[in-house]
Design an enzyme around this catalytic site. Structure first.
Site, PDB file in Angstrom:
ATOM      1  N   LEU A 261       0.812  -1.222   0.000  1.00 38.73           N
ATOM      2  CA  LEU A 261       0.000   0.000   0.000  1.00 38.73           C
ATOM      3  C   LEU A 261       0.842   1.267   0.000  1.00 38.73           C
ATOM      4  O   LEU A 261       1.913   1.330   0.615  1.00 38.73           O
ATOM      5  CB  LEU A 261      -0.920  -0.012   1.227  1.00 38.73           C
ATOM      6  N   HIS A 262       0.346   2.272  -0.708  1.00 41.09           N
ATOM      7  CA  HIS A 262       1.004   3.577  -0.785  1.00 41.09           C
ATOM      8  C   HIS A 262      -0.048   4.669  -0.609  1.00 41.09           C
ATOM      9  O   HIS A 262      -1.216   4.371  -0.312  1.00 41.09           O
ATOM     10  CB  HIS A 262       1.763   3.712  -2.115  1.00 41.09           C
TER      11      HIS A 262
ATOM     12  N   HIS B  88      -3.504   4.208  -2.293  1.00 46.22           N
ATOM     13  CA  HIS B  88      -4.431   3.350  -1.537  1.00 46.22           C
ATOM     14  C   HIS B  88      -4.931   4.081  -0.293  1.00 46.22           C
ATOM     15  O   HIS B  88      -6.104   3.996   0.068  1.00 46.22           O
ATOM     16  CB  HIS B  88      -3.731   2.062  -1.085  1.00 46.22           C
TER      17      HIS B  88
ATOM     18  N   GLN C 199      -6.132 -12.378 -12.229  1.00 43.64           N
ATOM     19  CA  GLN C 199      -6.107 -11.183 -13.075  1.00 43.64           C
ATOM     20  C   GLN C 199      -4.747 -10.949 -13.725  1.00 43.64           C
ATOM     21  O   GLN C 199      -4.527  -9.932 -14.378  1.00 43.64           O
ATOM     22  CB  GLN C 199      -6.599  -9.960 -12.311  1.00 43.64           C
TER      23      GLN C 199
ATOM     24  N   LYS D  23      -6.944   6.038 -11.029  1.00 38.32           N
ATOM     25  CA  LYS D  23      -5.675   5.562 -11.598  1.00 38.32           C
ATOM     26  C   LYS D  23      -5.949   4.407 -12.572  1.00 38.32           C
ATOM     27  O   LYS D  23      -5.357   4.315 -13.634  1.00 38.32           O
ATOM     28  CB  LYS D  23      -4.753   5.134 -10.457  1.00 38.32           C
TER      29      LYS D  23
ATOM     30  N   ILE E 291      -3.569   9.841  -7.129  1.00 34.05           N
ATOM     31  CA  ILE E 291      -2.553  10.437  -6.256  1.00 34.05           C
ATOM     32  C   ILE E 291      -1.192  10.263  -6.939  1.00 34.05           C
ATOM     33  O   ILE E 291      -0.865   9.172  -7.426  1.00 34.05           O
ATOM     34  CB  ILE E 291      -2.545   9.758  -4.861  1.00 34.05           C
TER      35      ILE E 291
ATOM     36  N   SER F  11       2.140   0.511  -7.005  1.00 35.04           N
ATOM     37  CA  SER F  11       2.988  -0.512  -6.357  1.00 35.04           C
ATOM     38  C   SER F  11       4.082  -0.949  -7.328  1.00 35.04           C
ATOM     39  O   SER F  11       5.171  -1.330  -6.916  1.00 35.04           O
ATOM     40  CB  SER F  11       2.143  -1.723  -5.952  1.00 35.04           C
TER      41      SER F  11
HETATM   42  P1  AMP Z   1      -4.035  -2.087  -6.651  1.00 34.05           P
HETATM   43  O1  AMP Z   1      -3.520  -2.492  -5.298  1.00 34.05           O
HETATM   44  O2  AMP Z   1      -2.993  -1.546  -7.555  1.00 34.05           O
HETATM   45  O3  AMP Z   1      -4.915  -3.140  -7.286  1.00 34.05           O
HETATM   46  O4  AMP Z   1      -5.007  -0.846  -6.391  1.00 34.05           O
HETATM   47  C1  AMP Z   1      -6.067  -0.923  -5.480  1.00 34.05           C
HETATM   48  C2  AMP Z   1      -6.918   0.301  -5.637  1.00 34.05           C
HETATM   49  O5  AMP Z   1      -6.140   1.459  -5.372  1.00 34.05           O
HETATM   50  C3  AMP Z   1      -7.496   0.453  -7.046  1.00 34.05           C
HETATM   51  O6  AMP Z   1      -8.829   0.922  -6.964  1.00 34.05           O
HETATM   52  C4  AMP Z   1      -6.577   1.495  -7.651  1.00 34.05           C
HETATM   53  O7  AMP Z   1      -7.180   2.250  -8.682  1.00 34.05           O
HETATM   54  C5  AMP Z   1      -6.267   2.366  -6.453  1.00 34.05           C
HETATM   55  N1  AMP Z   1      -5.029   3.116  -6.675  1.00 34.05           N
HETATM   56  C6  AMP Z   1      -3.818   2.589  -6.991  1.00 34.05           C
HETATM   57  N2  AMP Z   1      -2.922   3.585  -7.203  1.00 34.05           N
HETATM   58  C7  AMP Z   1      -3.593   4.750  -7.030  1.00 34.05           C
HETATM   59  C8  AMP Z   1      -3.229   6.124  -7.130  1.00 34.05           C
HETATM   60  N3  AMP Z   1      -2.006   6.510  -7.450  1.00 34.05           N
HETATM   61  N4  AMP Z   1      -4.189   7.057  -6.881  1.00 34.05           N
HETATM   62  C9  AMP Z   1      -5.452   6.675  -6.570  1.00 34.05           C
HETATM   63  N5  AMP Z   1      -5.852   5.399  -6.464  1.00 34.05           N
HETATM   64  C10 AMP Z   1      -4.941   4.443  -6.693  1.00 34.05           C
END
Ligand code: AMP
Length: 279
Positions: free
Chosen positions: A34-35, A38, A62, A149, A176, A186
Protein backbone atom coordinates in the site's frame (compact mmCIF):
# COMPACT_ATOMS: atom_id res chain seq x y z
CA UNK A 1 -3.28 -4.07 16.30
CA UNK A 2 -5.73 -4.26 13.36
CA UNK A 3 -6.96 -7.85 12.85
CA UNK A 4 -5.74 -9.60 9.70
CA UNK A 5 -8.09 -12.45 8.78
CA UNK A 6 -7.47 -15.16 6.21
CA UNK A 7 -10.89 -16.78 5.82
CA UNK A 8 -14.25 -15.78 4.39
CA UNK A 9 -15.93 -17.08 7.55
CA UNK A 10 -13.88 -14.73 9.75
CA UNK A 11 -14.69 -11.69 7.61
CA UNK A 12 -18.39 -12.55 7.89
CA UNK A 13 -18.13 -12.81 11.70
CA UNK A 14 -16.76 -9.28 11.94
CA UNK A 15 -19.21 -7.82 9.46
CA UNK A 16 -22.21 -9.54 11.09
CA UNK A 17 -21.23 -8.14 14.48
CA UNK A 18 -20.94 -4.62 13.01
CA UNK A 19 -24.29 -4.98 11.26
CA UNK A 20 -25.95 -6.06 14.53
CA UNK A 21 -24.77 -2.74 15.98
CA UNK A 22 -26.27 -0.92 12.99
CA UNK A 23 -22.91 0.13 11.57
CA UNK A 24 -22.19 0.96 7.94
CA UNK A 25 -19.39 -0.84 6.11
CA UNK A 26 -16.93 0.36 3.46
CA UNK A 27 -14.66 -1.86 1.37
CA UNK A 28 -11.32 -0.94 -0.23
CA UNK A 29 -10.12 -3.74 -2.54
CA UNK A 30 -6.33 -3.75 -3.04
CA UNK A 31 -3.45 -6.01 -4.01
CA UNK A 32 -1.38 -4.70 -1.10
CA UNK A 33 2.03 -3.01 -0.99
CA UNK A 34 0.00 0.00 0.00
CA UNK A 35 1.00 3.58 -0.79
CA UNK A 36 -0.54 7.05 -0.62
CA UNK A 37 -2.89 6.22 -3.49
CA UNK A 38 -4.43 3.35 -1.54
CA UNK A 39 -4.37 5.48 1.61
CA UNK A 40 -6.49 8.14 -0.07
CA UNK A 41 -9.17 5.49 -0.74
CA UNK A 42 -8.99 4.18 2.83
CA UNK A 43 -9.15 7.74 4.26
CA UNK A 44 -12.26 8.49 2.24
CA UNK A 45 -13.85 5.17 3.22
CA UNK A 46 -13.12 5.82 6.91
CA UNK A 47 -14.78 9.23 6.63
CA UNK A 48 -17.91 7.84 5.00
CA UNK A 49 -18.44 4.53 6.86
CA UNK A 50 -18.40 3.32 10.47
CA UNK A 51 -16.22 0.31 9.67
CA UNK A 52 -13.77 -0.20 6.81
CA UNK A 53 -12.45 -3.50 5.45
CA UNK A 54 -9.30 -3.41 3.31
CA UNK A 55 -8.80 -6.51 1.20
CA UNK A 56 -5.12 -7.20 0.58
CA UNK A 57 -4.92 -9.97 -2.00
CA UNK A 58 -2.63 -10.40 -4.99
CA UNK A 59 -5.30 -11.99 -7.15
CA UNK A 60 -3.72 -14.63 -9.42
CA UNK A 61 -6.63 -14.75 -11.87
CA UNK A 62 -6.11 -11.18 -13.07
CA UNK A 63 -2.50 -11.82 -14.16
CA UNK A 64 -1.68 -13.25 -17.58
CA UNK A 65 0.78 -16.17 -17.91
CA UNK A 66 3.76 -13.91 -18.66
CA UNK A 67 2.92 -11.19 -16.17
CA UNK A 68 4.30 -10.36 -12.74
CA UNK A 69 2.14 -12.39 -10.34
CA UNK A 70 5.17 -14.12 -8.79
CA UNK A 71 7.24 -10.98 -8.36
CA UNK A 72 4.44 -8.59 -7.38
CA UNK A 73 5.72 -6.75 -4.26
CA UNK A 74 4.28 -7.75 -0.88
CA UNK A 75 4.75 -6.23 2.60
CA UNK A 76 2.01 -7.23 5.01
CA UNK A 77 3.55 -5.59 8.07
CA UNK A 78 3.78 -2.20 6.41
CA UNK A 79 0.28 -2.60 4.95
CA UNK A 80 -1.15 -3.41 8.39
CA UNK A 81 0.52 -0.33 9.91
CA UNK A 82 -0.91 1.92 7.17
CA UNK A 83 -4.42 0.46 7.53
CA UNK A 84 -4.34 0.76 11.30
CA UNK A 85 -3.05 4.36 11.21
CA UNK A 86 -5.77 5.25 8.70
CA UNK A 87 -8.54 3.90 10.93
CA UNK A 88 -9.54 0.79 8.95
CA UNK A 89 -11.04 -1.95 11.13
CA UNK A 90 -10.13 -5.18 9.35
CA UNK A 91 -7.73 -6.56 6.74
CA UNK A 92 -8.80 -9.53 4.62
CA UNK A 93 -5.68 -11.29 3.38
CA UNK A 94 -6.74 -14.67 2.00
CA UNK A 95 -4.58 -17.29 0.30
CA UNK A 96 -5.61 -18.06 -3.31
CA UNK A 97 -7.10 -21.42 -2.21
CA UNK A 98 -9.50 -19.66 0.14
CA UNK A 99 -10.80 -17.62 -2.78
CA UNK A 100 -10.66 -20.24 -5.55
CA UNK A 101 -11.42 -23.71 -4.20
CA UNK A 102 -12.00 -25.57 -7.48
CA UNK A 103 -14.07 -22.62 -8.68
CA UNK A 104 -15.83 -23.00 -12.04
CA UNK A 105 -17.64 -19.68 -12.05
CA UNK A 106 -16.38 -16.37 -13.38
CA UNK A 107 -17.87 -12.94 -13.94
CA UNK A 108 -17.16 -11.14 -17.18
CA UNK A 109 -18.20 -7.80 -18.60
CA UNK A 110 -18.30 -7.63 -22.39
CA UNK A 111 -17.18 -4.94 -24.83
CA UNK A 112 -15.63 -2.31 -22.53
CA UNK A 113 -13.13 -4.94 -21.34
CA UNK A 114 -11.90 -5.64 -24.87
CA UNK A 115 -10.30 -2.23 -25.47
CA UNK A 116 -7.42 -0.28 -23.89
CA UNK A 117 -5.79 -2.58 -21.26
CA UNK A 118 -8.05 -5.46 -22.34
CA UNK A 119 -6.21 -5.69 -25.69
CA UNK A 120 -2.85 -6.44 -24.09
CA UNK A 121 -4.31 -8.18 -21.03
CA UNK A 122 -7.17 -10.30 -22.42
CA UNK A 123 -8.01 -12.18 -19.18
CA UNK A 124 -7.33 -9.32 -16.79
CA UNK A 125 -10.82 -7.89 -16.36
CA UNK A 126 -12.44 -11.32 -15.99
CA UNK A 127 -10.13 -11.86 -13.04
CA UNK A 128 -10.90 -8.42 -11.65
CA UNK A 129 -14.69 -8.74 -12.03
CA UNK A 130 -14.71 -12.22 -10.51
CA UNK A 131 -12.61 -11.30 -7.48
CA UNK A 132 -14.45 -8.01 -6.89
CA UNK A 133 -17.84 -9.80 -7.11
CA UNK A 134 -16.61 -12.31 -4.57
CA UNK A 135 -15.34 -9.56 -2.26
CA UNK A 136 -18.70 -7.80 -2.59
CA UNK A 137 -20.52 -11.00 -1.62
CA UNK A 138 -18.14 -11.74 1.24
CA UNK A 139 -18.12 -8.25 2.80
CA UNK A 140 -21.48 -6.96 1.54
CA UNK A 141 -20.38 -3.35 1.99
CA UNK A 142 -22.54 -0.24 1.65
CA UNK A 143 -19.81 1.43 -0.38
CA UNK A 144 -16.68 0.34 -2.23
CA UNK A 145 -13.76 2.57 -3.22
CA UNK A 146 -11.73 2.46 -6.44
CA UNK A 147 -9.06 4.78 -7.88
CA UNK A 148 -9.29 6.70 -11.13
CA UNK A 149 -5.67 5.56 -11.60
CA UNK A 150 -7.27 2.39 -13.01
CA UNK A 151 -9.98 4.29 -14.89
CA UNK A 152 -11.06 1.42 -17.12
CA UNK A 153 -11.35 -0.86 -14.08
CA UNK A 154 -13.54 1.72 -12.33
CA UNK A 155 -15.86 1.93 -15.36
CA UNK A 156 -16.00 -1.84 -15.70
CA UNK A 157 -16.87 -2.25 -12.01
CA UNK A 158 -19.59 0.42 -12.26
CA UNK A 159 -21.07 -1.42 -15.25
CA UNK A 160 -20.90 -4.78 -13.47
CA UNK A 161 -22.59 -3.36 -10.37
CA UNK A 162 -25.37 -1.90 -12.48
CA UNK A 163 -25.83 -5.00 -14.65
CA UNK A 164 -25.80 -7.46 -11.73
CA UNK A 165 -27.78 -5.23 -9.32
CA UNK A 166 -25.21 -5.18 -6.56
CA UNK A 167 -26.65 -2.90 -3.88
CA UNK A 168 -23.33 -1.14 -3.37
CA UNK A 169 -22.34 2.44 -4.04
CA UNK A 170 -19.14 2.69 -6.08
CA UNK A 171 -16.98 5.66 -5.19
CA UNK A 172 -14.25 6.78 -7.61
CA UNK A 173 -11.26 8.58 -6.09
CA UNK A 174 -8.73 10.90 -7.82
CA UNK A 175 -5.22 9.84 -8.89
CA UNK A 176 -2.55 10.44 -6.26
CA UNK A 177 0.84 11.37 -7.70
CA UNK A 178 4.45 11.68 -6.61
CA UNK A 179 5.70 15.26 -6.20
CA UNK A 180 7.00 15.27 -9.79
CA UNK A 181 3.75 13.95 -11.25
CA UNK A 182 4.31 10.21 -11.65
CA UNK A 183 1.13 8.37 -10.65
CA UNK A 184 1.78 6.33 -7.51
CA UNK A 185 1.77 2.60 -8.15
CA UNK A 186 2.99 -0.51 -6.36
CA UNK A 187 4.77 -1.36 -9.63
CA UNK A 188 6.90 1.83 -9.48
CA UNK A 189 9.14 -0.16 -7.16
CA UNK A 190 10.29 -2.21 -10.20
CA UNK A 191 11.78 0.88 -11.87
CA UNK A 192 15.55 1.50 -11.93
CA UNK A 193 16.53 5.10 -11.16
CA UNK A 194 16.93 5.78 -14.90
CA UNK A 195 13.54 4.27 -15.67
CA UNK A 196 11.99 6.22 -12.80
CA UNK A 197 13.16 9.48 -14.42
CA UNK A 198 12.06 8.37 -17.86
CA UNK A 199 8.64 7.35 -16.51
CA UNK A 200 7.71 11.01 -16.18
CA UNK A 201 7.04 11.04 -19.92
CA UNK A 202 3.54 9.63 -19.24
CA UNK A 203 2.60 12.63 -17.12
CA UNK A 204 4.27 15.04 -19.54
CA UNK A 205 2.43 13.53 -22.50
CA UNK A 206 -0.94 13.57 -20.75
CA UNK A 207 -0.40 17.20 -19.68
CA UNK A 208 0.34 18.19 -23.27
CA UNK A 209 -2.85 16.45 -24.38
CA UNK A 210 -4.92 17.99 -21.62
CA UNK A 211 -3.70 21.53 -22.42
CA UNK A 212 -4.49 21.01 -26.09
CA UNK A 213 -7.97 19.64 -25.31
CA UNK A 214 -8.63 22.57 -22.97
CA UNK A 215 -7.78 24.99 -25.75
CA UNK A 216 -10.03 23.35 -28.34
CA UNK A 217 -7.85 20.77 -30.12
CA UNK A 218 -9.68 17.80 -31.68
CA UNK A 219 -9.37 14.17 -30.58
CA UNK A 220 -6.75 13.15 -33.15
CA UNK A 221 -4.54 16.11 -32.30
CA UNK A 222 -4.79 15.39 -28.57
CA UNK A 223 -3.89 11.75 -29.15
CA UNK A 224 -0.97 12.59 -31.44
CA UNK A 225 0.43 15.15 -29.00
CA UNK A 226 0.34 12.69 -26.10
CA UNK A 227 2.02 9.98 -28.17
CA UNK A 228 4.75 12.19 -29.61
CA UNK A 229 5.64 13.58 -26.18
CA UNK A 230 5.92 10.06 -24.74
CA UNK A 231 7.92 8.82 -27.72
CA UNK A 232 10.51 11.57 -27.20
CA UNK A 233 11.65 9.39 -24.32
CA UNK A 234 13.89 6.66 -25.82
CA UNK A 235 13.28 4.21 -22.95
CA UNK A 236 9.51 4.32 -23.41
CA UNK A 237 7.67 1.74 -25.51
CA UNK A 238 4.06 2.73 -26.05
CA UNK A 239 1.48 -0.04 -25.56
CA UNK A 240 -1.41 2.29 -26.33
CA UNK A 241 -2.44 5.93 -26.37
CA UNK A 242 -6.21 6.27 -26.66
CA UNK A 243 -8.81 9.00 -26.35
CA UNK A 244 -12.21 7.37 -25.89
CA UNK A 245 -15.73 8.24 -24.89
CA UNK A 246 -15.93 8.13 -21.09
CA UNK A 247 -19.13 6.06 -21.04
CA UNK A 248 -18.71 3.60 -23.91
CA UNK A 249 -14.90 3.51 -24.23
CA UNK A 250 -15.45 3.76 -27.99
CA UNK A 251 -13.37 6.23 -30.02
CA UNK A 252 -14.38 9.75 -29.01
CA UNK A 253 -15.93 12.12 -31.52
CA UNK A 254 -15.02 15.25 -29.57
CA UNK A 255 -13.25 16.09 -26.32
CA UNK A 256 -16.28 16.89 -24.15
CA UNK A 257 -16.59 13.62 -22.26
CA UNK A 258 -13.38 11.65 -22.64
CA UNK A 259 -10.93 9.30 -21.05
CA UNK A 260 -7.41 9.88 -22.37
CA UNK A 261 -5.48 6.79 -21.30
CA UNK A 262 -1.95 5.52 -21.86
CA UNK A 263 -0.03 2.34 -21.16
CA UNK A 264 3.73 2.43 -21.61
CA UNK A 265 6.47 -0.12 -21.04
CA UNK A 266 9.44 1.25 -19.19
CA UNK A 267 11.87 -1.64 -19.49
CA UNK A 268 9.81 -4.63 -18.33
CA UNK A 269 7.43 -2.53 -16.24
CA UNK A 270 4.09 -1.59 -17.73
CA UNK A 271 2.81 1.74 -16.41
CA UNK A 272 -0.65 3.25 -16.93
CA UNK A 273 -1.99 6.76 -16.44
CA UNK A 274 -4.88 8.89 -17.69
CA UNK A 275 -6.92 12.03 -17.47
CA UNK A 276 -10.65 12.52 -17.72
CA UNK A 277 -12.68 15.39 -19.10
CA UNK A 278 -16.33 15.21 -18.06
CA UNK A 279 -18.05 13.51 -15.11
P1 AMP B 1 -4.03 -2.09 -6.65
O1 AMP B 1 -3.52 -2.49 -5.30
O2 AMP B 1 -2.99 -1.55 -7.55
O3 AMP B 1 -4.92 -3.14 -7.29
O4 AMP B 1 -5.01 -0.85 -6.39
C1 AMP B 1 -6.07 -0.92 -5.48
C2 AMP B 1 -6.92 0.30 -5.64
O5 AMP B 1 -6.14 1.46 -5.37
C3 AMP B 1 -7.50 0.45 -7.05
O6 AMP B 1 -8.83 0.92 -6.96
C4 AMP B 1 -6.58 1.49 -7.65
O7 AMP B 1 -7.18 2.25 -8.68
C5 AMP B 1 -6.27 2.37 -6.45
N1 AMP B 1 -5.03 3.12 -6.68
C6 AMP B 1 -3.82 2.59 -6.99
N2 AMP B 1 -2.92 3.58 -7.20
C7 AMP B 1 -3.59 4.75 -7.03
C8 AMP B 1 -3.23 6.12 -7.13
N3 AMP B 1 -2.01 6.51 -7.45
N4 AMP B 1 -4.19 7.06 -6.88
C9 AMP B 1 -5.45 6.68 -6.57
N5 AMP B 1 -5.85 5.40 -6.46
C10 AMP B 1 -4.94 4.44 -6.69
Amino acid sequence: MIPIVKTVADVRKYVKAWRREGKTVGLVPTMGFLHEGHKSLIDRAVKENDCVVVSDFVNPTQFGPNEDFETYPRDMEKDAALCEASGAKLIFNPEPDEMYDNALTTVSVDKITKVLCGRTRPIHFNGVCTVVSKLFNIVMPDRAYFGQKDAQQLLVIRKMVKDLNFDIEIIGCPIIREADGLAKSSRNTYLSSEERKAALCLFRGLNKGREAADTGADVDTVKALIRSEIEKEPMAKVDYVEVVDLDTLEPAADTKNILAAVAVYMGRTRLIDNFIIGD
